[in-house]
Design a protein around this motif. Structure first.
Motif, mmCIF file in Angstrom:
data_model
loop_
_atom_site.group_PDB
_atom_site.id
_atom_site.type_symbol
_atom_site.label_atom_id
_atom_site.label_comp_id
_atom_site.label_asym_id
_atom_site.label_seq_id
_atom_site.Cartn_x
_atom_site.Cartn_y
_atom_site.Cartn_z
ATOM 1 N N ALA A 1 -79.703 64.554 36.541
ATOM 2 C CA ALA A 1 -79.179 64.386 35.185
ATOM 3 C C ALA A 1 -77.663 64.507 35.161
ATOM 4 O O ALA A 1 -76.972 63.792 34.428
ATOM 5 C CB ALA A 1 -79.814 65.428 34.264
ATOM 6 N N GLU B 1 -76.071 61.237 36.403
ATOM 7 C CA GLU B 1 -76.499 60.014 35.751
ATOM 8 C C GLU B 1 -75.345 59.227 35.143
ATOM 9 O O GLU B 1 -75.260 58.006 35.283
ATOM 10 C CB GLU B 1 -77.496 60.380 34.642
ATOM 11 C CG GLU B 1 -78.618 59.404 34.459
ATOM 12 C CD GLU B 1 -79.662 60.028 33.533
ATOM 13 O OE1 GLU B 1 -80.834 59.683 33.653
ATOM 14 O OE2 GLU B 1 -79.284 60.883 32.697
ATOM 15 N N ALA B 2 -74.450 59.962 34.476
ATOM 16 C CA ALA B 2 -73.426 59.297 33.674
ATOM 17 C C ALA B 2 -72.240 58.794 34.498
ATOM 18 O O ALA B 2 -71.406 58.054 33.970
ATOM 19 C CB ALA B 2 -72.931 60.240 32.582
ATOM 20 N N ALA B 3 -72.154 59.202 35.760
ATOM 21 C CA ALA B 3 -70.965 58.852 36.550
ATOM 22 C C ALA B 3 -70.892 57.346 36.776
ATOM 23 O O ALA B 3 -71.826 56.761 37.321
ATOM 24 C CB ALA B 3 -71.006 59.589 37.885
ATOM 25 N N PRO B 4 -69.797 56.712 36.362
ATOM 26 C CA PRO B 4 -69.705 55.254 36.435
ATOM 27 C C PRO B 4 -69.331 54.741 37.831
ATOM 28 O O PRO B 4 -69.722 53.634 38.194
ATOM 29 C CB PRO B 4 -68.603 54.922 35.436
ATOM 30 C CG PRO B 4 -67.743 56.147 35.398
ATOM 31 C CD PRO B 4 -68.636 57.325 35.683
ATOM 32 N N SER C 1 -65.942 59.537 40.330
ATOM 33 C CA SER C 1 -66.469 60.447 39.310
ATOM 34 C C SER C 1 -67.845 60.968 39.718
ATOM 35 O O SER C 1 -68.216 62.098 39.371
ATOM 36 C CB SER C 1 -66.519 59.756 37.945
ATOM 37 O OG SER C 1 -67.326 58.618 38.016
ATOM 38 N N PRO D 1 -78.448 57.558 41.259
ATOM 39 C CA PRO D 1 -77.007 57.459 41.014
ATOM 40 C C PRO D 1 -76.209 57.139 42.268
ATOM 41 O O PRO D 1 -75.225 56.380 42.221
ATOM 42 C CB PRO D 1 -76.656 58.863 40.486
ATOM 43 C CG PRO D 1 -77.922 59.417 39.955
ATOM 44 C CD PRO D 1 -78.996 58.855 40.818
#
Lengths: 172, 172
Positions: free
Chosen positions: A63, A66-69, A73, A113
Motif C-alpha cells: 500500500a 502503490e502511489a509512487a509514480p 519516488s 509497484p
DNA sequence: CTCGTTTGGCTAACGCTGTTAGCCAAGACG
DNA sequence: CGTCTTGGCTAACAGCGTTAGCCAAACGAG
C-alpha cells in the motif's frame, strides 16, 4: 472481529513496540486477558501468527508503494516505510515466505509497484528489489558505519538503475 | 588452542550443520564433554559466542572476495560464498554488528574488496554492497518465486552498476 | 423444554532455553 | 607447605512453545 484477528492485532502491537522477542504466547494471552494455552483454541501455533503478521506487513508495504509514480519516488517510499516500520519490514522479508499460508494475490500485489516502474521487466524488478532490500536491511541492522551518507548511496544506486534502463525481458 | 577457541569452533560446526537454533549452550557443552554452566568459565554468555562467529564469518567472506579482480567476478564470488555458507553469511550480516567486540581491522578488511572494484568510491561501494547483499538475502530467504532466473538478475544488476561507473566521491 | 455438541476458557505439566549461585578438586606458585 | 586460581560440577530459576485433560456456558435439534 474474530478472536483470531484480535490475536493478530495484539501481536502486531507487541511486535512494533518491543520487537520480535516481545511477541510471546504468554504476553499475547495476557493482553487479551486469557491464559496462553487458550490461544490454541483460535490459532494452530506461533508460526501461524507470524505468517499472519508477515501477510499484513506485505500488504502495508504494498500500500505504501502503490502511489509512487516513478523509480526515485518508489525508492524513497520503500526506504521510508521500512525505516518507519522496521519490525514489520523485518518480518515481511526476513522470514521465509510462507506461501501456503498467504492469501492469494498478496505476493503479486507487493511486487506490482516494482514491476510497474521497470515497465514490466521481471528481471529488472527483481534486481531493483534486491537493491532496495539490501540497502534497507543493512541500514536497519546498523551495518553501515555511523555517519555514512546513505542518502547519497540511494541517489547513486538509483541513478545507476535509471542509466541501465529496462532489461532484455521487457515487452510492453 | 584455548578452550574459548575450542568453544567457538564447535559453535561454528553446530551452526553450519543445524542452523542458528542448533547452537545452544547445552549442545555446545555436550560436544565438549562438559556441562553447560561450565562454558561460563570461558565465555561471558551466548552473545559473546555469536560475536565471535560473526567475526569469523566476516573474515571468511573477506578472504573469499580477496582474489576477485573486477566487479563481475567479485559479484560471483560474493554470491557463491553466501550460498555455500548460508548460516555463516546470515550471522555475518543479519546480526547487528558488535563493533565493540570486533577485532580492529576486520570490518575494513571485509569492505576492502568492494572498495577496490569501485576505485575507492565509498558511496559506490556501499551501493554495490547493498545490491549484492539484498539479492543474496532474498535468495537465501526463499523470497524469489521458485524458478526465477537469478543468474539473469545478477547479470542485469551488475551491468547496471558497470554502466553507472564510479560515483562523484572518487579521488584516486 | 431438554438433551447433545460445540466453543472457549482453565490448570498442570513437559521439555527446552540462557543463566546464576555455590561447591569442590586439582594445579600453580610464593 | 599453604594459598590462590582454574575449571569442572549440581541444583535451580525464569521464561519459552506446546499438549493433555477438565469444565461451564452457549447453541441447536427433536
Amino acid at each position: 472481529m474474530t478472536r483470531r484477528e484480535e490475536i493478530v492485532d495484539v501481536a502486531e502491537r507487541l511486535l512494533e513496540r518491543g520487537g520480535p522477542e516481545a511477541v510471546t504466547m504468554r504476553r499475547l494471552a495476557d493482553e487479551l486477558g486469557i491464559q496462553a494455552p487458550s490461544l490454541y483454541k483460535h490459532v494452530a501455533g506461533k508460526p501461524e501468527i507470524e505468517a499472519a503478521l508477515q501477510q499484513r506487513a506485505l500488504q502495508r508495504l504494498a500500500a505504501a508503494l502503490e502511489a509512487a509514480p516513478d523509480l526515485p519516488s518508489l525508492a524513497a517510499a520503500y526506504r521510508r516505510w521500512a525505516l518507519r516500520h522496521p519490525r514489520l519490514y523485518e518480518i515481511a522479508t526476513r522470514l521465509p515466505l510462507a506461501r501456503e499460508r498467504l492469501a492469494p494475490g498478496v505476493e503479486a500485489a507487493a511486487a506490482a509497484p516494482l514491476l510497474r516502474v521497470t515497465g514490466g521487466d521481471l528481471t529488472a524488478a527483481r534486481a531493483l528489489w534486491g537493491l532496495a532490500h539490501g540497502l534497507v536491511d543493512l541500514e536497519l541492522a546498523g551495518r553501515f558505519p555511523p555517519g555514512a551518507d546513505l542518502d547519497a548511496v540511494w541517489t547513486h544506486a538509483m541513478a545507476a538503475r535509471v542509466a541501465a534502463g529496462p532489461g532484455p525481458g521487457v515487452t510492453g
